[in-house]
Design a protein around this motif. Sequence first.
Motif, PDB file in Angstrom:
ATOM      1  N   THR A 380       1.051 -29.283   2.013  1.00  0.00           N
ATOM      2  CA  THR A 380       1.478 -29.029   3.394  1.00  0.00           C
ATOM      3  C   THR A 380       1.189 -30.224   4.276  1.00  0.00           C
ATOM      4  O   THR A 380       2.027 -30.658   5.066  1.00  0.00           O
ATOM      5  CB  THR A 380       0.760 -27.787   3.964  1.00  0.00           C
ATOM      6  N   VAL A 381      -0.003 -30.755   4.138  1.00  0.00           N
ATOM      7  CA  VAL A 381      -0.428 -31.830   5.029  1.00  0.00           C
ATOM      8  C   VAL A 381       0.199 -33.166   4.639  1.00  0.00           C
ATOM      9  O   VAL A 381       0.696 -33.909   5.481  1.00  0.00           O
ATOM     10  CB  VAL A 381      -1.970 -31.939   5.005  1.00  0.00           C
ATOM     11  N   GLN A 382       0.166 -33.467   3.360  1.00  0.00           N
ATOM     12  CA  GLN A 382       0.666 -34.766   2.931  1.00  0.00           C
ATOM     13  C   GLN A 382       2.184 -34.784   2.853  1.00  0.00           C
ATOM     14  O   GLN A 382       2.811 -35.832   2.951  1.00  0.00           O
ATOM     15  CB  GLN A 382       0.078 -35.127   1.563  1.00  0.00           C
ATOM     16  N   SER A 383       2.764 -33.605   2.716  1.00  0.00           N
ATOM     17  CA  SER A 383       4.185 -33.438   2.414  1.00  0.00           C
ATOM     18  C   SER A 383       4.422 -33.847   0.965  1.00  0.00           C
ATOM     19  O   SER A 383       3.740 -34.705   0.415  1.00  0.00           O
ATOM     20  CB  SER A 383       5.082 -34.247   3.346  1.00  0.00           C
ATOM     21  N   ALA A 384       5.385 -33.187   0.359  1.00  0.00           N
ATOM     22  CA  ALA A 384       5.586 -33.376  -1.069  1.00  0.00           C
ATOM     23  C   ALA A 384       7.032 -33.679  -1.401  1.00  0.00           C
ATOM     24  O   ALA A 384       7.954 -33.301  -0.675  1.00  0.00           O
ATOM     25  CB  ALA A 384       5.135 -32.117  -1.822  1.00  0.00           C
ATOM     26  N   ARG A 385       7.204 -34.371  -2.518  1.00  0.00           N
ATOM     27  CA  ARG A 385       8.526 -34.560  -3.109  1.00  0.00           C
ATOM     28  C   ARG A 385       8.400 -34.110  -4.561  1.00  0.00           C
ATOM     29  O   ARG A 385       7.798 -34.796  -5.387  1.00  0.00           O
ATOM     30  CB  ARG A 385       8.976 -36.014  -3.033  1.00  0.00           C
ATOM     31  N   LEU A 386       8.935 -32.941  -4.850  1.00  0.00           N
ATOM     32  CA  LEU A 386       8.799 -32.342  -6.163  1.00  0.00           C
ATOM     33  C   LEU A 386      10.175 -32.001  -6.740  1.00  0.00           C
ATOM     34  O   LEU A 386      11.002 -31.381  -6.061  1.00  0.00           O
ATOM     35  CB  LEU A 386       7.981 -31.047  -6.104  1.00  0.00           C
ATOM     36  N   THR A 494      10.645 -41.314 -10.635  1.00  0.00           N
ATOM     37  CA  THR A 494       9.989 -42.581 -10.318  1.00  0.00           C
ATOM     38  C   THR A 494      10.926 -43.514  -9.553  1.00  0.00           C
ATOM     39  O   THR A 494      10.486 -44.263  -8.678  1.00  0.00           O
ATOM     40  CB  THR A 494       9.497 -43.271 -11.598  1.00  0.00           C
ATOM     41  N   ALA A 495      12.203 -43.457  -9.860  1.00  0.00           N
ATOM     42  CA  ALA A 495      13.166 -44.320  -9.161  1.00  0.00           C
ATOM     43  C   ALA A 495      13.345 -43.906  -7.712  1.00  0.00           C
ATOM     44  O   ALA A 495      13.627 -44.744  -6.845  1.00  0.00           O
ATOM     45  CB  ALA A 495      14.513 -44.290  -9.883  1.00  0.00           C
ATOM     46  N   SER A 496      13.166 -42.607  -7.427  1.00  0.00           N
ATOM     47  CA  SER A 496      13.363 -42.106  -6.060  1.00  0.00           C
ATOM     48  C   SER A 496      12.044 -41.841  -5.347  1.00  0.00           C
ATOM     49  O   SER A 496      11.989 -41.063  -4.399  1.00  0.00           O
ATOM     50  CB  SER A 496      14.196 -40.825  -6.098  1.00  0.00           C
ATOM     51  N   TYR A 497      10.982 -42.494  -5.815  1.00  0.00           N
ATOM     52  CA  TYR A 497       9.640 -42.312  -5.234  1.00  0.00           C
ATOM     53  C   TYR A 497       9.676 -42.482  -3.719  1.00  0.00           C
ATOM     54  O   TYR A 497      10.290 -43.416  -3.193  1.00  0.00           O
ATOM     55  CB  TYR A 497       8.681 -43.328  -5.850  1.00  0.00           C
ATOM     56  N   THR A 498       9.015 -41.574  -2.999  1.00  0.00           N
ATOM     57  CA  THR A 498       8.959 -41.632  -1.542  1.00  0.00           C
ATOM     58  C   THR A 498       7.530 -41.921  -1.100  1.00  0.00           C
ATOM     59  O   THR A 498       6.626 -41.115  -1.345  1.00  0.00           O
ATOM     60  CB  THR A 498       9.431 -40.308  -0.919  1.00  0.00           C
ATOM     61  N   ARG A 536       2.460 -46.171  -7.380  1.00  0.00           N
ATOM     62  CA  ARG A 536       3.528 -45.227  -7.040  1.00  0.00           C
ATOM     63  C   ARG A 536       3.424 -44.028  -7.986  1.00  0.00           C
ATOM     64  O   ARG A 536       4.322 -43.780  -8.786  1.00  0.00           O
ATOM     65  CB  ARG A 536       4.904 -45.905  -7.163  1.00  0.00           C
ATOM     66  N   PRO A 537       2.323 -43.275  -7.899  1.00  0.00           N
ATOM     67  CA  PRO A 537       2.066 -42.225  -8.883  1.00  0.00           C
ATOM     68  C   PRO A 537       3.048 -41.052  -8.786  1.00  0.00           C
ATOM     69  O   PRO A 537       3.357 -40.563  -7.705  1.00  0.00           O
ATOM     70  CB  PRO A 537       0.647 -41.768  -8.542  1.00  0.00           C
ATOM     71  N   VAL A 538       3.527 -40.632  -9.941  1.00  0.00           N
ATOM     72  CA  VAL A 538       4.373 -39.441 -10.053  1.00  0.00           C
ATOM     73  C   VAL A 538       3.843 -38.626 -11.233  1.00  0.00           C
ATOM     74  O   VAL A 538       4.343 -38.742 -12.356  1.00  0.00           O
ATOM     75  CB  VAL A 538       5.856 -39.789 -10.269  1.00  0.00           C
ATOM     76  N   THR A 561       1.485 -39.712 -17.863  1.00  0.00           N
ATOM     77  CA  THR A 561       1.903 -39.985 -16.476  1.00  0.00           C
ATOM     78  C   THR A 561       0.778 -39.803 -15.468  1.00  0.00           C
ATOM     79  O   THR A 561       0.994 -39.943 -14.263  1.00  0.00           O
ATOM     80  CB  THR A 561       3.054 -39.044 -16.083  1.00  0.00           C
ATOM     81  N   GLY A 562      -0.425 -39.450 -15.954  1.00  0.00           N
ATOM     82  CA  GLY A 562      -1.512 -39.136 -15.044  1.00  0.00           C
ATOM     83  C   GLY A 562      -1.447 -37.703 -14.565  1.00  0.00           C
ATOM     84  O   GLY A 562      -2.142 -37.321 -13.619  1.00  0.00           O
ATOM     85  N   GLY A 563      -0.618 -36.892 -15.231  1.00  0.00           N
ATOM     86  CA  GLY A 563      -0.471 -35.494 -14.850  1.00  0.00           C
ATOM     87  C   GLY A 563      -1.290 -34.579 -15.729  1.00  0.00           C
ATOM     88  O   GLY A 563      -2.248 -34.990 -16.392  1.00  0.00           O
ATOM     89  N   SER A 564      -0.912 -33.302 -15.791  1.00  0.00           N
ATOM     90  CA  SER A 564      -1.684 -32.326 -16.542  1.00  0.00           C
ATOM     91  C   SER A 564      -0.769 -31.233 -17.067  1.00  0.00           C
ATOM     92  O   SER A 564       0.316 -30.993 -16.532  1.00  0.00           O
ATOM     93  CB  SER A 564      -2.771 -31.698 -15.651  1.00  0.00           C
ATOM     94  N   ALA A 565      -1.210 -30.573 -18.131  1.00  0.00           N
ATOM     95  CA  ALA A 565      -0.466 -29.466 -18.724  1.00  0.00           C
ATOM     96  C   ALA A 565      -1.266 -28.180 -18.559  1.00  0.00           C
ATOM     97  O   ALA A 565      -2.502 -28.198 -18.582  1.00  0.00           O
ATOM     98  CB  ALA A 565      -0.194 -29.735 -20.196  1.00  0.00           C
TER      99      ALA A 565
END
Length: 589
Positions: A380-386, A494-498, A536-538, A561-565
């Motif tokens: 909410t605070v940072q805003s997201a692009r998902l 990654t190409a459309s990273y905001t 530019r972490p995604v 990718t630095g993510g999680s499952a």
Amino acid sequence: MGRHSLPDGFRRGATGPRRRARRRNVALTTALLVAAAGGTAAAVDGGVLSFGSSCWDSAVRLRIAAAPGIAPALKDAAGYARDNDVTSDGSCLDVQVTAQDAYKVTDALRSNEKSATEFEAWVPDSGVWVSRIMADGKSVPVTPAGNVASSPVGVAMIPTAAKSLGWPVKTYSWTELADATTTSERLRLGAGDPSRSATGLLALTRLTHAVGKAKDGDILAAATAKALSLRASDSDSQVLDTLPRDLSGTEQGNPKRNQALILSEQAAFAYNTTADSGDDLDLFYPKDGSPLLDFPFALVDEPALTTDESRAALRFMTLLGEPDGRRILEKHGFRTDDDDIPDKLVTRAGGRAPQPYRELPDTPATDKEIEEALGMWTITVQSARLTTVVDISASMSKPVPGTSESRMEVTKSALSQALATFTPQDEVGLWTFSRKVDGERDYRVLVPTERLAGRAAGSTQRDLLSAAFDSLKPVKDGATGLYDTTLAAYKEATASYTKGKFNGLVLLTDGVNDDPGSISRSALVAQLRQLTDPDRPVPLIAIAVGPEADKKELDEIAEATGGSAHLVTDPSQIHSVILKAVVRAGDQK
């Protein structure tokens, strides 16, 4: 003497605060209770200790990192221990207390930084920090041993603001207080950033829990979080600096200054104790219960401590639960017994009957509720692009055990619930995949990732996504084209990273890759690593739905990718898992 036997002076139950049965308490760990009897006597009989020598000849140094709010009280207790020759197994306690923000200590412990092991014990302001460490298998370990004090969280106001809301006679629920302070510019509400402040996080959790029961509760909770974020400070000490310098003067109208703060009773007590006459804050205690800061006492990297260090730490903790220790804590504004709350403590903090200062929530917030609130705050605070990528293979038509709905039907409902928590400035998109669902491609872009408030073809992006979620259905005999879809979606993300937003890719699947002509898993992981950019972490948030999904496979793919499952047995858990994963990814920045 046993490695973890108890020091002299220990009395079970002495550790404060004394609590109601309904309260959650951190129990003294079993490992610290082994071989409790006979230690000191054996040491004397064996000639290790001599009654003719000073306990300072064998003093034990104990270093404690403590939350800034409780550090002064612990320093006074350390002084009391020195002045009165308080001993552990005949050795004096040389306790050194350093004030450190709990979130900074948490970050250091989770990162295994050298500074994390420069103290033997830790007293943060809330067990939420300890829980976060214990849930992370890579952190420096901490061993909770008990709680030393408590302090309820309420809303403190300058006198003119409190009077306008009818203090002390009128009482409010959390939602009523939030509404009164977030819908009126005249009553500007400040709080500590919930990602760095347990006070702010516990209040936010209580707020989101309360408003979540109302119609459109998720939207209201997100709106409340957004309003709070506009006046959030990095820490509880900084939020106090946002008050007018003269509470009764003209500066109270300064739009940069707050008239109300989410604050603990102890913080209000400390502020009022040092404030000039007439400048005291007034404190509202929500009638639906104030969450508690519970000040846990934990050993840091306990297996690496010497016997003397671990036993000295426990001895100092028990001192805080003894009458002299409790007096020191109460002098600094802490509660040490929930059933015997000194009136002068409440009054000095700005409370007064009929404010419900004894009212606690029926049940403390669960770890799940706290993680969900923090996840909502993050997006909410940072805003997201998902970008959300949903498996529509035939297996998604299978029923969810215990329900009359299919995996797809429950997934659709969970996605709609998650959509409600996003703000108009967030960007969300939807892909689906199976095998060859769009010509030779295993995926189809149903709704490109755009701002939810954006308009297209007469509808908002939110409307388009809502309709797209409702239209999802499994493909008859559809297989799972997982690898090619993951690579294509990650390339696009990654190409459309905001910049300035939380960027992520959410992948939901209930199966394993079933496309023999696709890229191999090892090649997929290698390409994902090449595409990942720390600046530019995604992160990829992979959610395995049902027992047929391969979480180990998704772990390897997401970690590249630095993510999680995450494995969910019930698709209705998807919403909370997404929020939890967002928190985890944010912590790794």
